[in-house]
Design a protein around this motif. Structure first.
Motif, PDB file in Angstrom:
ATOM      1  N   THR A 296       0.811  -1.220   0.000  1.00 53.90           N
ATOM      2  CA  THR A 296       0.000   0.000   0.000  1.00 53.90           C
ATOM      3  C   THR A 296       0.847   1.274   0.000  1.00 53.90           C
ATOM      4  O   THR A 296       1.756   1.430   0.805  1.00 53.90           O
ATOM      5  N   THR A 297       0.505   2.166  -0.952  1.00 50.94           N
ATOM      6  CA  THR A 297       1.123   3.498  -0.985  1.00 50.94           C
ATOM      7  C   THR A 297       0.061   4.582  -1.107  1.00 50.94           C
ATOM      8  O   THR A 297       0.378   5.766  -1.077  1.00 50.94           O
ATOM      9  N   PHE A 302      -5.099   0.690   0.067  1.00 52.17           N
ATOM     10  CA  PHE A 302      -5.390   0.487   1.488  1.00 52.17           C
ATOM     11  C   PHE A 302      -6.792  -0.110   1.674  1.00 52.17           C
ATOM     12  O   PHE A 302      -6.982  -1.075   2.423  1.00 52.17           O
ATOM     13  N   PHE A 303      -7.763   0.446   0.957  1.00 56.41           N
ATOM     14  CA  PHE A 303      -9.135  -0.037   1.097  1.00 56.41           C
ATOM     15  C   PHE A 303      -9.359  -1.358   0.360  1.00 56.41           C
ATOM     16  O   PHE A 303     -10.189  -2.178   0.780  1.00 56.41           O
ATOM     17  N   ILE A 304      -8.624  -1.600  -0.719  1.00 53.90           N
ATOM     18  CA  ILE A 304      -8.680  -2.904  -1.389  1.00 53.90           C
ATOM     19  C   ILE A 304      -8.171  -3.984  -0.437  1.00 53.90           C
ATOM     20  O   ILE A 304      -8.741  -5.078  -0.332  1.00 53.90           O
ATOM     21  N   ALA A 305      -7.096  -3.655   0.291  1.00 51.14           N
ATOM     22  CA  ALA A 305      -6.562  -4.591   1.291  1.00 51.14           C
ATOM     23  C   ALA A 305      -7.606  -4.892   2.360  1.00 51.14           C
ATOM     24  O   ALA A 305      -7.811  -6.055   2.743  1.00 51.14           O
ATOM     25  N   VAL A 361      12.842  -4.928  13.533  1.00 51.00           N
ATOM     26  CA  VAL A 361      13.946  -5.263  12.620  1.00 51.00           C
ATOM     27  C   VAL A 361      13.571  -5.118  11.143  1.00 51.00           C
ATOM     28  O   VAL A 361      14.452  -5.040  10.280  1.00 51.00           O
ATOM     29  N   ILE A 362      12.273  -5.113  10.825  1.00 51.87           N
ATOM     30  CA  ILE A 362      11.838  -4.923   9.432  1.00 51.87           C
ATOM     31  C   ILE A 362      10.756  -3.839   9.395  1.00 51.87           C
ATOM     32  O   ILE A 362      10.196  -3.467  10.420  1.00 51.87           O
ATOM     33  N   SER A 363      10.447  -3.337   8.207  1.00 51.36           N
ATOM     34  CA  SER A 363       9.435  -2.285   8.059  1.00 51.36           C
ATOM     35  C   SER A 363       8.031  -2.874   8.169  1.00 51.36           C
ATOM     36  O   SER A 363       7.838  -4.094   8.065  1.00 51.36           O
ATOM     37  N   PHE A 364       7.042  -2.014   8.371  1.00 55.96           N
ATOM     38  CA  PHE A 364       5.656  -2.462   8.408  1.00 55.96           C
ATOM     39  C   PHE A 364       5.260  -3.110   7.083  1.00 55.96           C
ATOM     40  O   PHE A 364       4.550  -4.113   7.042  1.00 55.96           O
ATOM     41  N   SER A 365       5.688  -2.523   5.983  1.00 53.87           N
ATOM     42  CA  SER A 365       5.377  -3.086   4.661  1.00 53.87           C
ATOM     43  C   SER A 365       5.910  -4.511   4.554  1.00 53.87           C
ATOM     44  O   SER A 365       5.208  -5.424   4.096  1.00 53.87           O
TER      45      SER A 365
END
Length: 392
Positions: A296-297, A302-305, A361-365
């Motif tokens: 998501t960007t 976001f809403f499709i997710a 340790v990693i990003s949310f994405s």
């Protein structure tokens, strides 16, 4: 025709079904209104560490896990009507206690008492629904009942966060207590048929506190619950990071709209074609939703997710509970459901902890992309579970 039936003897929409669903909705609202706010309150209002803040959730869920195995024998001994009232008296009493105490140790004790009431109430309400819906409409009935949970999961956080940010912590406690009281009143309005309670002689062995026949599907539920915990815990934070802070409050709105649109179809298909016809596609939908969330960007993605996650996880959870009911004897339903919910709660609480470690340790994405792969692996986990226990 039963006296509580609104239309026909095969009717799903009886007064008891409506009352118990309403009671469930209001205590879920009360539960989530505090679940999403108390950890933050512990840090901002009481100056606690993040570890202590986490205890507000851990203590609560831990109490629920402890009490659930005892519900089967208690229901067997005292009956569903009595245990429904007792559970909501405990839950409502604890809800009002928050108003009168203002220290972290005392609030944690109240959280434990509240968690006991929650564990009891979530077990007894599902057991009651399992008994009052027609056998031919079990999947449909459980689907609509769990919808009351899903709606509470959306409205509860909205009420909790809005009340805390706009008004005060004290009003938040009062609002939660009021919702608990309404749940209790709906429980009082529920009139179940008189049951034969079990009288045991001294020394007579009680039935097992866990239901082994549903262990595989319980583990499967916990497996997927671990992934969903990352959405509950960090979706709002992720949205702000992506510049979608304003849109974040609508994530669960989209989620619920999809649930409302798909639930009538998926529930009927479950009854007509079996669990596998629904669960395998729902797992795929859940995985797609998490992948899209990770990519998501913008608001559209976001809403499709949200739509795919709503159609996926929103279908899986009630389907798993229906499988539990189908694979246990009616007299063991309370124990089977307690087994499922206890194992599931371990997955949710463990998933929240794991997600917290991973985002260090990693990003949310990357987190959500990781969980999309994890959920896809879950196709094999569910295949393992259903292969032995045959849910078709």
């Amino acid at each position: 025709m039963h006296s509580n039936s609104l239309w026909t003897s095969n009717s799903l929409w009886t007064s008891n079904f409506l009352f118990i669903s309403a009671a469930n909705f209001f205590f879920i609202v009360a539960y989530f209104a505090l679940l999403v706010t108390l950890p933050t309150v512990a840090i901002t209002h009481y100056g606690s560490t993040s570890t202590v803040a986490g205890l507000f959730t851990t203590v609560y869920i831990g109490a629920a896990i402890i009490i659930r195995p005892l519900m089967g024998p208690w229901i067997e001994t005292y009956g569903k009507q009595f245990m429904l009232i007792v559970s909501l008296i405990l839950f409502t009493t604890a809800s009002f206690l928050y108003v009168f105490f203002d220290s972290v140790p005392l609030l944690l004790i109240i959280r434990f008492i509240h968690g006991l009431g929650f564990g009891m109430a979530t077990t007894i309400t599902v057991a009651i629904v399992a008994n009052i819906v027609p056998e031919s409409r079990k999947g449909e009935g459980m689907g609509y009942f769990i919808l009351s949970t899903n709606l509470g999961m959306v409205i509860g956080p909205f009420i909790g966060l809005t009340t805390l940010e706009t008004f005060s912590l004290n009003l938040l406690f009062w609002v939660s207590a009021f919702c608990s009281l309404v749940a209790f009143l709906f429980a009082l309005m529920t009139r179940l048929p008189k049951e034969d309670v079990v009288k045991r002689s001294v020394g007579e062995k009680r039935a097992a506190l866990f239901e082994k026949s549903v262990l595989r599907i319980s583990i499967t539920g916990a497996f997927f619950g671990t992934a969903y915990a990352s959405v509950l815990s960090f979706m709002a934070v992720f949205a702000v990071e992506q510049g979608l802070g304003l849109e974040s409050s609508y994530f669960f709105v989209v989620y619920v709209v999809i649930l409302l649109l798909t639930r009538p179809l998926t529930s009927r298909w479950y009854d007509q074609y079996g669990a596998n016809t629904i669960i395998f596609p729902a797992i795929v939908s859940f995985a797609i939703g998490m992948l899209v969330l990770g990519l998501t960007t913008n608001a559209i993605l976001f809403f499709i997710a949200a739509a795919f996650i709503g159609g996926g996880w929103g279908t899986l959870f009630p389907s798993f509970q229906t499988v539990v009911l189908e694979n246990s004897e009616p007299k063991r339903h309370p124990v089977a459901l307690a087994t499922f919910l206890s194992v599931f709660d371990i997955g949710i609480s463990g998933g929240s902890l794991l997600a917290g470690v991973l985002v260090g340790v990693i990003s949310f994405s990357s987190l959500y992309i990781f969980y999309s792969i994890y959920i896809a692996v879950g196709l094999g986990v569910y295949y393992w579970a259903q292969k032995k226990e045959s849910y078709v």
